[in-house]
Design a protein around this motif. Sequence first.
Motif, PDB file in Angstrom:
ATOM      1  N   PRO A 191      18.243  -7.437   7.564  1.00 22.17           N
ATOM      2  CA  PRO A 191      19.302  -7.429   6.945  1.00 22.17           C
ATOM      3  C   PRO A 191      20.336  -8.447   7.287  1.00 22.17           C
ATOM      4  O   PRO A 191      20.065  -8.946   8.516  1.00 22.17           O
ATOM      5  CB  PRO A 191      19.871  -5.943   6.940  1.00 22.17           C
ATOM      6  CG  PRO A 191      19.463  -5.469   8.419  1.00 22.17           C
ATOM      7  CD  PRO A 191      18.003  -6.259   8.607  1.00 22.17           C
ATOM      8  N   SER A 192      21.163  -8.894   6.197  1.00 22.33           N
ATOM      9  CA  SER A 192      22.068  -9.880   6.826  1.00 22.33           C
ATOM     10  C   SER A 192      23.109  -9.033   7.691  1.00 22.33           C
ATOM     11  O   SER A 192      23.338  -7.872   7.610  1.00 22.33           O
ATOM     12  CB  SER A 192      22.713 -10.322   5.347  1.00 22.33           C
ATOM     13  OG  SER A 192      23.599  -9.539   4.808  1.00 22.33           O
ATOM     14  N   LEU A 193      23.837  -9.771   8.096  1.00 21.94           N
ATOM     15  CA  LEU A 193      24.948  -9.392   9.170  1.00 21.94           C
ATOM     16  C   LEU A 193      26.196  -8.698   8.339  1.00 21.94           C
ATOM     17  O   LEU A 193      26.617  -7.740   8.899  1.00 21.94           O
ATOM     18  CB  LEU A 193      25.649 -10.665   9.630  1.00 21.94           C
ATOM     19  CG  LEU A 193      24.683 -11.164  11.063  1.00 21.94           C
ATOM     20  CD1 LEU A 193      25.635 -12.238  11.700  1.00 21.94           C
ATOM     21  CD2 LEU A 193      24.497 -10.294  12.133  1.00 21.94           C
ATOM     22  N   VAL A 194      26.301  -9.098   6.975  1.00 17.30           N
ATOM     23  CA  VAL A 194      27.318  -8.378   6.429  1.00 17.30           C
ATOM     24  C   VAL A 194      27.030  -7.097   6.075  1.00 17.30           C
ATOM     25  O   VAL A 194      27.551  -6.138   6.181  1.00 17.30           O
ATOM     26  CB  VAL A 194      27.856  -9.420   5.226  1.00 17.30           C
ATOM     27  CG1 VAL A 194      28.788  -8.551   4.186  1.00 17.30           C
ATOM     28  CG2 VAL A 194      28.251 -10.468   5.497  1.00 17.30           C
ATOM     29  N   SER A 195      25.776  -6.812   5.719  1.00 19.97           N
ATOM     30  CA  SER A 195      25.386  -5.631   5.548  1.00 19.97           C
ATOM     31  C   SER A 195      25.238  -4.868   6.543  1.00 19.97           C
ATOM     32  O   SER A 195      25.368  -3.318   6.487  1.00 19.97           O
ATOM     33  CB  SER A 195      23.865  -5.525   4.728  1.00 19.97           C
ATOM     34  OG  SER A 195      22.994  -6.093   5.263  1.00 19.97           O
TER      35      SER A 195
END
Length: 171
Positions: A9-13
């Motif tokens: 997953p991306s860091l933002v999620s």
Amino acid sequence: MSDSSSTSPSLVSSLTRHYEDLVDYVRYRFGCKLFAREIVHNVCVHLLEKPAIEARQPIALLKRISHNMAVNECRAESVRNRLIESMAELPENVASGTPDHAARLDAQRQVDLLARAIEALPPRCKQVFIMHKIHDIPQSEVALRLGISVKMVERHTRLGLAACKQYLGRD
């Protein structure tokens, strides 16, 4: 075999999922929940401004970023506090950058006294003093312009300074 970073997953999620955990992590280390929320919010803004970043262990990276931002903010706050403390130690007119009325009047009085002292000098002494001390012309050039020796320029300058100090009431 597929690339593991494409499925992570991306860091933002990860940040949205673990927001409260990150706040607790920063609060535990720096002591203030409001400060911790501000730091995690700043991390979120920072990540949204960057292109999508993938990480193998996003929560570990988010903790490191949060910790670093908190340390930077604490350092910046320390610098601001030292500046404010040093400004508080200055007299009011220096801290504000504007001299008070009494200081301006005193300065004007000193300038007027100095002008009268220079005016009272003998003509050649006054000419040398003004050229060297007011117009900042080197002694050798003053001597050349006036056709006198450098020793005479030094003497006139010394006499002019002494007369000004005496006129102003200074030792």
